[in-house]
Scaffold this motif. Structure first.
Motif, mmCIF file in Angstrom:
data_model
loop_
_atom_site.group_PDB
_atom_site.id
_atom_site.type_symbol
_atom_site.label_atom_id
_atom_site.label_comp_id
_atom_site.label_asym_id
_atom_site.label_seq_id
_atom_site.Cartn_x
_atom_site.Cartn_y
_atom_site.Cartn_z
ATOM 1 N N VAL A 1 -5.486 5.038 -29.437
ATOM 2 C CA VAL A 1 -4.156 4.374 -29.398
ATOM 3 C C VAL A 1 -3.995 4.402 -27.754
ATOM 4 C CG1 VAL A 1 -3.368 6.013 -30.784
ATOM 5 C CG2 VAL A 1 -2.875 6.926 -28.640
ATOM 6 N N PRO B 1 0.276 6.255 -24.466
ATOM 7 C CA PRO B 1 1.244 6.465 -25.533
ATOM 8 C C PRO B 1 2.428 6.549 -25.806
ATOM 9 C CG PRO B 1 -0.591 8.213 -25.653
ATOM 10 C CD PRO B 1 -0.662 7.198 -24.550
ATOM 11 N N GLU C 1 2.841 7.283 -32.068
ATOM 12 C CA GLU C 1 1.139 6.980 -31.070
ATOM 13 C C GLU C 1 0.994 8.799 -31.156
ATOM 14 O OE1 GLU C 1 -0.487 3.925 -28.657
ATOM 15 O OE2 GLU C 1 2.004 4.101 -27.796
#
Length: 158
Positions: free
Chosen positions: A32, A36, A41
């Motif tokens: 990710v 994030p 996420e």
């Protein structure tokens, strides 16, 4: 476990110290963003770390931990997620402490910095944002320990 970060590794070790498991850590990417910016996420990053770590070892399960931020009601908050994944692909997740970030951190994050770079210059990897924001009253390891306990507890009851 899917990290070499000392606070994360020590959190897992603390929870599993009396259990019949050896803790092995591997450095795997979260897949990710480096920072994030949502709960979704952040939890995805934790799951990805656990899955990749499990794929690299013959283990009963693997744990991934991920920190991030999310926006709610016009404010930016710290969030932390963990995931425990079994070889059968059962996934147990848990979230941790949430706290509002101060303006100076929000400004840095909005400029594209990662949370670690937005911290005060004296913040260590062990202390992390939670250590800075609580003036050392909650450590990063302690925060992640609660998440690991929650994931492992779910694993034990299923």
């Amino acid at each position: 476990m899917g990290s070499k970060n000392p606070a994360k590794v020590h959190a897992v070790q603390e929870v599993l110290i009396k259990e019949p498991f050896e803790v092995h850590s591997v450095d795997v990417p979260s897949l990710v963003s480096a920072q994030p910016f949502s709960d979704e996420e952040t939890v995805t990053g934790a799951i990805n770390r656990a899955k990749q770590a499990l794929a690299s070892a013959d283990a009963a399960f693997s744990i991934g931990l991920e920190g991030g931020v999310y926006r709610q009601n016009g404010h930016l908050y710290l969030c932390n997620w963990g995931a425990l994944v079994t070889p059968e692909q059962a996934i147990y997740t848990a979230g941790g402490l949430r706290m509002q970030l101060p303006t100076y951190m929000v400004e840095k994050l909005e400029q594209g910095y990662e949370l670690s770079a937005a911290l005060a210059a004296n913040a260590s990897q062990q202390e992390g944002a939670v250590g800075v924001l609580t003036n050392g009253r909650i450590s990063r390891k302690e925060m992640f320990t609660h998440i690991v306990r929650a994931c492992y507890g779910q694993y034990l009851v299923h």
